[in-house]
Design a protein around this motif. Structure first.
Motif, PDB file in Angstrom:
ATOM      1  N   ARG A  68       0.866  -1.175   0.000  1.00 20.37           N
ATOM      2  CA  ARG A  68       0.000   0.000   0.000  1.00 20.37           C
ATOM      3  C   ARG A  68       0.902   1.224   0.000  1.00 20.37           C
ATOM      4  O   ARG A  68       1.821   1.310   0.819  1.00 20.37           O
ATOM      5  N   ALA A  69       0.665   2.156  -0.890  1.00 17.44           N
ATOM      6  CA  ALA A  69       1.623   3.244  -1.142  1.00 17.44           C
ATOM      7  C   ALA A  69       2.055   3.961   0.129  1.00 17.44           C
ATOM      8  O   ALA A  69       3.257   4.164   0.364  1.00 17.44           O
ATOM      9  N   ASP A  70       1.098   4.333   0.982  1.00 19.34           N
ATOM     10  CA  ASP A  70       1.469   5.073   2.190  1.00 19.34           C
ATOM     11  C   ASP A  70       2.214   4.194   3.188  1.00 19.34           C
ATOM     12  O   ASP A  70       3.089   4.667   3.923  1.00 19.34           O
ATOM     13  N   ILE A  75       7.373   2.583   5.837  1.00 18.08           N
ATOM     14  CA  ILE A  75       8.378   1.554   6.121  1.00 18.08           C
ATOM     15  C   ILE A  75       9.757   1.994   5.634  1.00 18.08           C
ATOM     16  O   ILE A  75      10.761   1.879   6.347  1.00 18.08           O
ATOM     17  N   GLU A  76       9.815   2.525   4.413  1.00 21.00           N
ATOM     18  CA  GLU A  76      11.098   2.950   3.851  1.00 21.00           C
ATOM     19  C   GLU A  76      11.644   4.173   4.579  1.00 21.00           C
ATOM     20  O   GLU A  76      12.869   4.300   4.749  1.00 21.00           O
ATOM     21  N   ALA A  78      11.420   4.636   7.675  1.00 20.12           N
ATOM     22  CA  ALA A  78      11.975   4.124   8.923  1.00 20.12           C
ATOM     23  C   ALA A  78      13.241   3.300   8.699  1.00 20.12           C
ATOM     24  O   ALA A  78      13.846   2.802   9.647  1.00 20.12           O
ATOM     25  N   GLY A  79      13.640   3.152   7.426  1.00 19.13           N
ATOM     26  CA  GLY A  79      14.862   2.407   7.116  1.00 19.13           C
ATOM     27  C   GLY A  79      14.636   0.979   6.680  1.00 19.13           C
ATOM     28  O   GLY A  79      15.591   0.224   6.470  1.00 19.13           O
ATOM     29  N   GLY A  80      13.365   0.568   6.521  1.00 21.73           N
ATOM     30  CA  GLY A  80      13.068  -0.795   6.104  1.00 21.73           C
ATOM     31  C   GLY A  80      12.860  -0.907   4.604  1.00 21.73           C
ATOM     32  O   GLY A  80      12.967   0.081   3.874  1.00 21.73           O
ATOM     33  N   THR A  81      12.551  -2.106   4.159  1.00 18.66           N
ATOM     34  CA  THR A  81      12.290  -2.341   2.742  1.00 18.66           C
ATOM     35  C   THR A  81      11.088  -3.266   2.586  1.00 18.66           C
ATOM     36  O   THR A  81      10.772  -4.052   3.486  1.00 18.66           O
ATOM     37  N   VAL A  82      10.444  -3.148   1.441  1.00 19.12           N
ATOM     38  CA  VAL A  82       9.353  -4.057   1.082  1.00 19.12           C
ATOM     39  C   VAL A  82       9.838  -4.899  -0.083  1.00 19.12           C
ATOM     40  O   VAL A  82      10.243  -4.370  -1.117  1.00 19.12           O
ATOM     41  N   LEU A  91      10.623  -6.542   4.823  1.00 22.38           N
ATOM     42  CA  LEU A  91      11.932  -7.210   4.860  1.00 22.38           C
ATOM     43  C   LEU A  91      11.878  -8.594   4.231  1.00 22.38           C
ATOM     44  O   LEU A  91      12.710  -9.458   4.542  1.00 22.38           O
ATOM     45  N   GLY A  92      10.900  -8.840   3.377  1.00 14.57           N
ATOM     46  CA  GLY A  92      10.760 -10.143   2.748  1.00 14.57           C
ATOM     47  C   GLY A  92      10.200 -11.202   3.665  1.00 14.57           C
ATOM     48  O   GLY A  92      10.226 -12.390   3.335  1.00 14.57           O
ATOM     49  N   VAL A  93       9.659 -10.777   4.842  1.00 14.06           N
ATOM     50  CA  VAL A  93       9.211 -11.729   5.856  1.00 14.06           C
ATOM     51  C   VAL A  93       7.704 -11.685   6.093  1.00 14.06           C
ATOM     52  O   VAL A  93       7.006 -12.680   5.902  1.00 14.06           O
ATOM     53  N   LEU A  94       7.194 -10.523   6.514  1.00 16.24           N
ATOM     54  CA  LEU A  94       5.807 -10.418   6.988  1.00 16.24           C
ATOM     55  C   LEU A  94       4.914  -9.779   5.925  1.00 16.24           C
ATOM     56  O   LEU A  94       5.239  -8.723   5.386  1.00 16.24           O
ATOM     57  N   ALA A  95       3.759 -10.421   5.657  1.00 15.80           N
ATOM     58  CA  ALA A  95       2.867  -9.969   4.590  1.00 15.80           C
ATOM     59  C   ALA A  95       1.879  -8.903   5.040  1.00 15.80           C
ATOM     60  O   ALA A  95       0.991  -8.539   4.285  1.00 15.80           O
ATOM     61  N   THR A  96       2.022  -8.412   6.261  1.00 13.94           N
ATOM     62  CA  THR A  96       1.218  -7.296   6.735  1.00 13.94           C
ATOM     63  C   THR A  96       2.144  -6.230   7.293  1.00 13.94           C
ATOM     64  O   THR A  96       3.214  -6.552   7.810  1.00 13.94           O
ATOM     65  N   SER A  97       1.763  -4.963   7.155  1.00  8.53           N
ATOM     66  CA  SER A  97       2.663  -3.884   7.567  1.00  8.53           C
ATOM     67  C   SER A  97       2.379  -3.350   8.963  1.00  8.53           C
ATOM     68  O   SER A  97       3.117  -2.514   9.476  1.00  8.53           O
ATOM     69  N   ARG A  98       1.303  -3.836   9.589  1.00  5.24           N
ATOM     70  CA  ARG A  98       1.007  -3.458  10.972  1.00  5.24           C
ATOM     71  C   ARG A  98       0.535  -4.692  11.727  1.00  5.24           C
ATOM     72  O   ARG A  98      -0.167  -5.547  11.176  1.00  5.24           O
ATOM     73  N   SER A  99       0.915  -4.788  12.987  1.00  2.00           N
ATOM     74  CA  SER A  99       0.481  -5.906  13.816  1.00  2.00           C
ATOM     75  C   SER A  99       0.767  -5.601  15.276  1.00  2.00           C
ATOM     76  O   SER A  99       1.527  -4.681  15.603  1.00  2.00           O
ATOM     77  N   ILE A 100       0.155  -6.388  16.145  1.00  2.00           N
ATOM     78  CA  ILE A 100       0.464  -6.353  17.575  1.00  2.00           C
ATOM     79  C   ILE A 100       1.558  -7.387  17.807  1.00  2.00           C
ATOM     80  O   ILE A 100       1.410  -8.546  17.418  1.00  2.00           O
ATOM     81  N   GLY A 101       2.656  -6.990  18.420  1.00  2.00           N
ATOM     82  CA  GLY A 101       3.784  -7.901  18.608  1.00  2.00           C
ATOM     83  C   GLY A 101       4.775  -7.785  17.461  1.00  2.00           C
ATOM     84  O   GLY A 101       5.057  -6.684  16.995  1.00  2.00           O
ATOM     85  N   ASP A 102       5.331  -8.930  17.037  1.00  2.00           N
ATOM     86  CA  ASP A 102       6.346  -8.956  15.968  1.00  2.00           C
ATOM     87  C   ASP A 102       7.462  -7.965  16.268  1.00  2.00           C
ATOM     88  O   ASP A 102       7.864  -7.164  15.422  1.00  2.00           O
TER      89      ASP A 102
END
Length: 203
Positions: A68-70, A75-76, A78-82, A91-102
């Protein structure tokens, strides 16, 4: 809503169970607070809330997907990547961009929910709250169509009153039919469904 999600995130992220570090444990969530005149929805992740109003589906949340564009921009920044690795993932790991935990994916994956406030009308029929295991294979329109039929007492024959699935209400029956339909369509993710009949709450 914001403080509740933050508190839950802190409780999960700060715990260890035995020798197991909880940093890789996480969950998405969608919750609704229904008052006499408002429907308040908070969503964190790729669960979804869909309102049926006057026969038409009305999404009350927006999936937090990494592409999702926003969300990609956040994420980027904050220094991350999709990365597109069998689908877009943080980071090639999680298919959702928000969650509790992780915790291991912070600060790229955040627990801040998006909150919508919708005024209730007499045309509001029901609200569907469900995880992505449903929405991956069933559209908003189809989910509302199935739910409406069940609430009208027109569930598929295999879910009749003689079925071993003993449901306490048509809403519970509708949730079960949606879950079974998602499984039949090949869903391989968690399928959690709650149906709220709004016509009963309008008074």
């Amino acid at each position: 809503m914001l403080s509740c999600f933050s508190k839950m995130d802190g409780e999960i992220s700060g715990k260890e169970v035995g020798n197991e570090d909880m940093k890789s444990i996480g969950s998405t969530a969608v919750v609704a607070l229904i008052s006499k005149d408002k429907t308040i929805v908070a969503n964190c992740g790729d669960c979804r809330a869909v309102l049926s109003r006057d026969g038409s589906p009305m999404p009350l949340s927006h999936d937090h997907k990494p592409d999702r564009a926003d969300e990609t921009e956040r994420i980027e920044s904050a220094g991350g990547t999709v990365i597109n690795w069998n689908g877009f993932r943080v980071l090639g790991v999680l298919a959702t961009s928000r969650s509790i935990g992780d915790r291991y994916l912070k600060p790229y994956v955040i627990s801040v929910p998006e909150v919508t406030i919708t005024s209730r009308t007499e045309s509001d029929e029901f609200l569907i709250l469900a995880s992505d295991g449903l929405w991956d294979v069933i559209s908003n329109e189809m989910a509302c169509k199935i739910t409406r039929r069940c609430l009208q007492g027109r569930a598929p024959r295999r879910f009749s009153s003689s079925s071993p699935l003993n449901h306490t209400s048509n809403a519970a029956l509708a949730a079960a039919v949606l879950a079974e339909s998602a499984l039949a369509r090949g869903s391989k993710d968690n399928i959690s469904v709650v149906i709220v009949e709004l016509k009963k709450l309008i008074k």
